[in-house]
Design an enzyme around this catalytic site. Structure first.
Site, short mmCIF file in Angstrom:
data_model
loop_
_atom_site.label_atom_id
_atom_site.label_comp_id
_atom_site.label_asym_id
_atom_site.label_seq_id
_atom_site.Cartn_x
_atom_site.Cartn_y
_atom_site.Cartn_z
N TYR A 17 -5.88 4.99 16.79
CA TYR A 17 -5.34 3.67 16.45
C TYR A 17 -6.37 2.89 15.63
CZ TYR A 17 -3.46 -1.05 16.80
OH TYR A 17 -2.99 -2.31 16.49
N GLY B 47 9.09 -3.47 10.46
CA GLY B 47 8.87 -3.77 11.88
C GLY B 47 9.14 -5.23 12.17
N1 NAP Z 1 0.02 -7.75 19.04
C1 NAP Z 1 -1.26 -7.70 18.83
O1 NAP Z 1 -2.07 -8.14 19.65
C2 NAP Z 1 -1.76 -7.12 17.55
C3 NAP Z 1 -3.11 -7.26 17.25
C4 NAP Z 1 -3.59 -6.73 16.08
C5 NAP Z 1 -2.75 -6.09 15.20
N2 NAP Z 1 -1.43 -5.94 15.51
C6 NAP Z 1 -0.58 -5.22 14.53
O2 NAP Z 1 0.50 -6.06 14.17
C7 NAP Z 1 1.64 -5.28 13.86
C8 NAP Z 1 2.84 -5.79 14.63
O3 NAP Z 1 2.53 -5.78 15.99
P1 NAP Z 1 3.42 -6.56 17.06
O4 NAP Z 1 2.56 -6.85 18.20
O5 NAP Z 1 4.16 -7.65 16.38
O6 NAP Z 1 4.45 -5.39 17.47
P2 NAP Z 1 5.74 -5.50 18.39
O7 NAP Z 1 5.90 -6.85 18.96
O8 NAP Z 1 5.68 -4.32 19.29
O9 NAP Z 1 6.91 -5.27 17.32
C9 NAP Z 1 7.00 -4.06 16.65
C10 NAP Z 1 8.13 -4.13 15.64
O10 NAP Z 1 8.14 -2.92 14.90
C11 NAP Z 1 9.40 -2.25 15.05
N3 NAP Z 1 9.11 -0.83 15.16
C12 NAP Z 1 8.39 -0.21 16.11
N4 NAP Z 1 8.30 1.11 15.86
C13 NAP Z 1 8.98 1.32 14.71
C14 NAP Z 1 9.26 2.47 13.94
N5 NAP Z 1 8.86 3.68 14.31
N6 NAP Z 1 9.98 2.33 12.81
C15 NAP Z 1 10.46 1.14 12.43
N7 NAP Z 1 10.21 0.00 13.12
C16 NAP Z 1 9.49 0.09 14.25
C17 NAP Z 1 10.00 -2.85 16.32
O11 NAP Z 1 11.40 -2.92 16.31
P3 NAP Z 1 12.33 -1.74 16.86
O12 NAP Z 1 11.79 -1.41 18.22
O13 NAP Z 1 13.69 -2.32 16.87
O14 NAP Z 1 12.18 -0.66 15.88
C18 NAP Z 1 9.48 -4.27 16.26
O15 NAP Z 1 10.29 -5.05 15.42
C19 NAP Z 1 1.25 -3.83 14.17
O16 NAP Z 1 0.86 -3.22 12.98
C20 NAP Z 1 0.06 -3.98 15.08
O17 NAP Z 1 -0.79 -2.86 15.02
C21 NAP Z 1 -0.91 -6.44 16.66
#
Ligand code: NAP
Length: 454
Positions: free
Chosen positions: A221, A77
């Site tokens: 989730y 991701g």
């Molecule tokens: N943002 C927050 O506030 C937050 C807080 C706590 C924890 N987290 C955790 O941190 C992690 C990353 O979150 P983020 O906020 O950085 O997410 P994000 O900005 O939405 O980015 C998600 C990334 O994952 C890829 N992706 C999404 N679905 C996919 C799939 N089915 N297969 C392969 N790649 C996939 C996307 O690229 P493509 O669309 O090109 O595939 C993108 O590169 C997650 O595990 C989330 O639960 C986030």
């Protein structure tokens, strides 16, 4: 009132001895509480300070991430948000990176950016983790021959909007399980043999602050993120003897596209860092702590949430000692035993020894009042928490009724409302400022207050 000369010296000595014993016991409990608190909450800070000082005292130990874990990292991701920044931070430290995501164009753009900026090798793999088992053969083939030293299990999916389990489409639930649970598990399983072969390595699992408590309307989730934590804790022990580090990172809100539904979150701020600052800090903790929120203001929020939850759980235990589980999150391990809610205000008159000196009687009275005062403050806090819970439940009903009236079209607006219900509101709406002077009042401080009276 009994004059001083009528109190026998024996009575005075006996009382002094009893009070000394009592205050010693209270000191002991206070010290224990403080030690436990430091161990649970500042363990990683202590480790970080240790590892910062280590190079000065043991310069022969591996210092850089490349020396510690190896030359290549795989990040799932990784074309957006946390994953993309992890890739860049690791590349900045001279590590070659393999990026895995769904969109080829984005993968090409990010790998080119990294190569140009940090002069490291890169590779990208297109894979959609929501597809389940079928993607792993392809990934394994692509990774064969690469001496991977670091795996960052970052990919994650959240609900589009919060809802009851029975209203969530089955496909979405499978996606959450495949992306949040299966990807972490199978990717780790796939790369552990390579890490073992190299006799070093690191697995970083990105969980979420949502794992701190069950979250109604986001049940799956939150549960998947709790899985990530339990899984990390278990394999950390399994892999320790192979010199493989396992780290679980539990961020709270960050400015990433995952939170685009909320303008408030996307504005960022003191409690909601931008993803670059967050990741820089999180990567700094790699190899230094096994569990971290990744960023200091998130650590602060997590601590406040845990204190509030502990406080309430202690009271809900109804005065019975909650048996401390031998495993599980620190929060669960250190539940406190509290008196039942109705008995938090102590009886106003505890029988005092007959023929006591008036000065002693006066002190005993003052101590009794101080204790009653603390107890009534605690009751006020508990009542406040109960009223917050009632308000949250009303907010739930209100939102449900709005959603029913609006038919099936649910705007993203429902999301922040629900998440607030579960996490943020529990900080903001509980008027933490009002509670702050009460909650952290340690046993030690209470003892000191009583000591002053003596
Ligand atoms: N943002 C927050 O506030 C937050 C807080 C706590 C924890 N987290 C955790 O941190 C992690 C990353 O979150 P983020 O906020 O950085 O997410 P994000 O900005 O939405 O980015 C998600 C990334 O994952 C890829 N992706 C999404 N679905 C996919 C799939 N089915 N297969 C392969 N790649 C996939 C996307 O690229 P493509 O669309 O090109 O595939 C993108 O590169 C997650 O595990 C989330 O639960 C986030």
């Amino acid at each position: 009132m009994i004059p001083l000369n009528e109190v026998s010296i024996y009575t005075l000595l006996r009382m002094a001895f009893v009070w000394q014993l009592l205050s010693f016991a209270v000191y002991l409990v206070g010290l224990l509480a403080i030690a436990t608190f430091f161990f649970d909450n500042f363990k990683s800070v202590v480790l970080i300070v240790k590892s910062i000082l280590e190079p000065y005292f043991q310069p022969q130990l591996p210092q850089t991430l490349v020396e510690k874990f190896g030359k290549w990292a795989v990040i799932t991701g990784s074309t957006d948000g946390i994953g993309r920044e992890y890739a860049k931070e690791l590349a900045k430290q001279g590590i070659n990176v393999v990026l895995i995501s769904r969109t080829k164009e984005k993968l090409i753009a990010v790998t080119e950016e990294i190569e140009n900026e940090f002069k490291v090798k890169t590779k990208w793999i297109v894979a959609d983790f929501s597809k389940g088992r079928e993607v792993y053969t392809h990934i394994e083939r692509e990774l064969s021959g690469i001496p991977v030293g670091i795996l960052v299990n970052n990919v994650g999916k959240m609900y589009d909007y919060p809802d009851e389990l029975s209203n969530i489409p089955e496909d979405t639930i499978w996606d959450l399980i495949n992306i949040n649970v299966a990807a972490v598990t199978i990717m780790s399983r796939m790369l552990i043999p390579e890490l073992k072969k190299q006799k070093r390595g690191a697995i970083v699992n990105i969980s979420s602050g949502s794992e701190l408590q069950p979250i109604p309307y986001m049940a799956v989730y939150a549960a998947t993120k709790r899985y990530v934590r339990c899984f990390s804790q278990a394999i950390e022990r399994e892999l320790a003897e192979h010199n493989i580090t396992v780290q679980c990172v539990t961020p709270l809100f960050l400015v990433t596209k995952m939170n685009q539904y909320s303008d408030t979150v996307m504005k960022g701020g003191f409690l909601i860092p931008d993803v670059k600052s967050f990741t820089r800090s999180a990567v700094f903790t790699l190899g230094k702590s096994a569990e971290t929120t990744g960023y200091w203001t998130h650590g602060l929020q997590k601590w406040i949430l845990m204190v509030c939850r502990q406080f309430r759980m202690g009271y809900q235990a109804g005065g019975e000692t909650v048996s401390a589980p031998s495993e599980g999150p620190p929060a669960a391990r250190h539940r406190v035993s509290c008196p039942p809610q109705e008995s938090t205000s102590l009886p106003q008159s505890v029988p005092l020894p007959q023929n006591s000196h008036p000065a002693i009687m006066e002190k005993l009275d003052a101590i009794q009042n101080a204790v009653a005062n603390v107890a009534s403050q605690m009751t006020a806090v508990v009542n406040r928490l109960d009223s917050v819970e009632r308000q949250l439940s009303l907010a739930n009903q209100f939102q449900n009724s709005i959603e029913r009236t609006q038919g099936t079209s649910r705007s993203n607006d429902s999301f922040p409302a629900a998440f607030q219900r579960s996490v943020t509101v529990s900080i903001v709406d509980m008027e933490i400022e009002e509670l702050r002077p009460l909650i952290p009042m340690s046993t030690m401080e209470q003892v000191q207050a009583v000591e002053e009276l003596l």
